[in-house]
Design an enzyme around this catalytic site. Sequence first.
Site, short mmCIF file in Angstrom:
data_model
loop_
_atom_site.label_atom_id
_atom_site.label_comp_id
_atom_site.label_asym_id
_atom_site.label_seq_id
_atom_site.Cartn_x
_atom_site.Cartn_y
_atom_site.Cartn_z
N GLU A 1 -18.00 -35.31 16.89
CA GLU A 1 -17.12 -35.02 18.03
C GLU A 1 -15.78 -34.46 17.55
O GLU A 1 -14.72 -35.02 17.83
CB GLU A 1 -16.85 -36.31 18.82
N PRO A 2 -15.79 -33.36 16.81
CA PRO A 2 -14.51 -32.83 16.34
C PRO A 2 -13.74 -32.16 17.47
O PRO A 2 -14.33 -31.49 18.32
CB PRO A 2 -14.93 -31.78 15.30
N GLY A 3 -12.44 -32.36 17.48
CA GLY A 3 -11.59 -31.69 18.46
C GLY A 3 -10.57 -30.84 17.71
O GLY A 3 -10.72 -29.63 17.55
N ARG A 4 -9.57 -31.53 17.17
CA ARG A 4 -8.43 -30.86 16.54
C ARG A 4 -8.86 -29.85 15.46
O ARG A 4 -8.31 -28.75 15.38
CB ARG A 4 -7.54 -31.92 15.91
N ARG B 1 3.68 -33.25 21.75
CA ARG B 1 3.39 -33.94 20.49
C ARG B 1 4.64 -34.34 19.70
O ARG B 1 4.71 -35.48 19.22
CB ARG B 1 2.44 -33.12 19.61
N TYR C 1 4.77 -38.25 19.28
CA TYR C 1 4.30 -38.75 17.97
C TYR C 1 5.22 -38.34 16.82
O TYR C 1 4.81 -38.45 15.66
CB TYR C 1 2.91 -38.19 17.63
N CYS D 1 15.91 -32.57 30.65
CA CYS D 1 17.04 -33.50 30.65
C CYS D 1 16.72 -34.81 29.96
O CYS D 1 16.75 -35.88 30.59
CB CYS D 1 17.49 -33.73 32.09
N TYR E 1 -4.32 -30.44 21.72
CA TYR E 1 -3.42 -31.41 22.36
C TYR E 1 -2.06 -30.80 22.69
O TYR E 1 -1.04 -31.46 22.65
CB TYR E 1 -3.27 -32.66 21.47
#
Length: 422
Positions: free
Chosen positions: A273-276, A312, A316, A344, A373
Site C-alpha cells: 500500500e505505498p502512497g508517498r 505538512r 509535522y 492569521c 499529502y
Amino acid sequence: MDHFHYLRGHLHAEDVPIAHIATAVGTPFYCYSTATLTRHYTVFRDALAGLDATICYAMKANPNLAVVATLAGLGAGADVVSEGELRRALAAGVPADRIVFSGVGKTEEELTFALTCGIMQINVESEPELHMLNRLAVDLGVQASVALRVNPDVDAGTHAKITTGRKENKFGIEWIRAHRVMREAALLPGIALRGVAVHIGSQLTELEPFRDAFLRLRDLVAMLRADGIPITRLDLGGGLGVPYEDEIPPSPEAYAAVVREVLGDLDCKLIFEPGRVLVGNAGLLVSRVIHVKEGATRTFAVLDAGMNDLMRPALYDSHHAIVPVNEPPPDVERVPVDVVGPICETTDTFARQRMLPALRAGALVAFRTAGAYGAAMSSTYNSRPLIPEVLVRGDAFSLIRARPTYDEMLAQETLPDWLGGT
Ligand code: LLP
C-alpha cells in the site's frame, strides 16, 4: 529522481515551463508530472519482480482522479480508507478486484457499499468491526474477503504523528490478541479470512522497523497455519519514506529484499500500500511572493500559498525544499528568510531562516516533494478556495482540478429561514 528541472534558466515540469502554467491557471497551484509518477511506480513494481505482488496505491496521499487514473493505467490497484476514496478509485478505472479498504472506523454504510462492489479485501482493524462486517455480509448473502490488521508493536522511528504500529496507537488488533481474533474470524459465516495486514507508519527511513514487523507477521502466520487456518495473503501496508531534506530512505530494491528475505517463502500473495513513495516526488506546489517584509529581526517572504494549501510544515514541522522558478546564478548569495503564508496564525510558516537567494515580490517559488499529502490535506481555512491541480505529460498540461469560484464556495451554504433564507 524527478522530472522537474531548470531549462534555459526556468523551472520546467517535463517540457512545460512552470511560469506558463502559472499564467494559465494563476497561483498558487499544484503541479504533477506524469513521467515522475510513472518512474516511481515502475521502480517500485520492478523491485518486487518475482513476488506474487499487488500494488494498491494508498490514495490518501493524493486522491486526484487523474493521478489515480495514471497509476491505474500502469496496473496499480488502490488502498482506500473511505467510501469517497472507494468511489474515486472506481471512477478512476481501478478494478474492484484490486481495491483494499483500510481504516479504523468504517461505517455500516461504507462497509455495505464495499461489499456490494465486490472489492478484493477489507482490512478489519478491531473485533467490533469484525462482527459488524460479518453481520452485514450475512444480511447481504455474501462473504467478505478479509485480512485482519494487526498491530505489531514496533517503533517505526518516524514522526510521532505518523507512527501507527505501537500498541498505544489506535490502529490494528493488539498483537497479543491477534491470534485469538483470527481463530474467531475463521469461524464466522460472513467472513472469508484470507490473511493478515500491517502498516507501521509513514515516512520510514530505516529498514529495521519493517523487518521487525515482517518477522512478527511470519511468526503469526506459522501459528495460524499450525491451527489449520489457511493464510494466503499478507498486506504489508505502505510507509517507505522519500527524501525531503538530507534523509536517505531505503530504495524500493532494498525494501523488497527484506520482504523476500523474511516473507518470500511463505507462499502468500503480497499486497503493498505505498502512497508517498509513488507520488511525493511527483508534485510541486507553486506559489507567488506577495511581499517581502523586513521584520525587526528577520526577513519574511509572504507567499500567496498558506498552511491551508500545504499543511505538512505546520502539522509535522516537515521540511520541503523551496526553489525559485527563475534559476538563480550558481554563485548567488543566499540570505536567511522566513517563508510564510498569508493566514492569521503564526503556525502558517513554511520555513524559518531558510537560506535562499533574495526573493522579490512577484517572484514564483516552488515547494518540492509536495505530491503526497499536499493537496490531499488542504482546506478552505480563511475562506481561501482550494487551489488548482495541473498534470503535465511531456509538453502538454491539463487542469485536473479547477479552482472553485467564490460564488461556488458560497453556494454550498444556506441561511436558515430565521436569518432570511428561503
Ligand atoms: N496504508 C495505510 C493503512 C496507511 O494508513 C497509510 C498512511 C498508507 C498505507 C500509506 O503510507 P505511505 O506509503 O504514504 O507512507 N499526512 C502524513 C502521512 C499520513 C500517513 C497515513 N497513513 C504526512 O503528510 O506525512
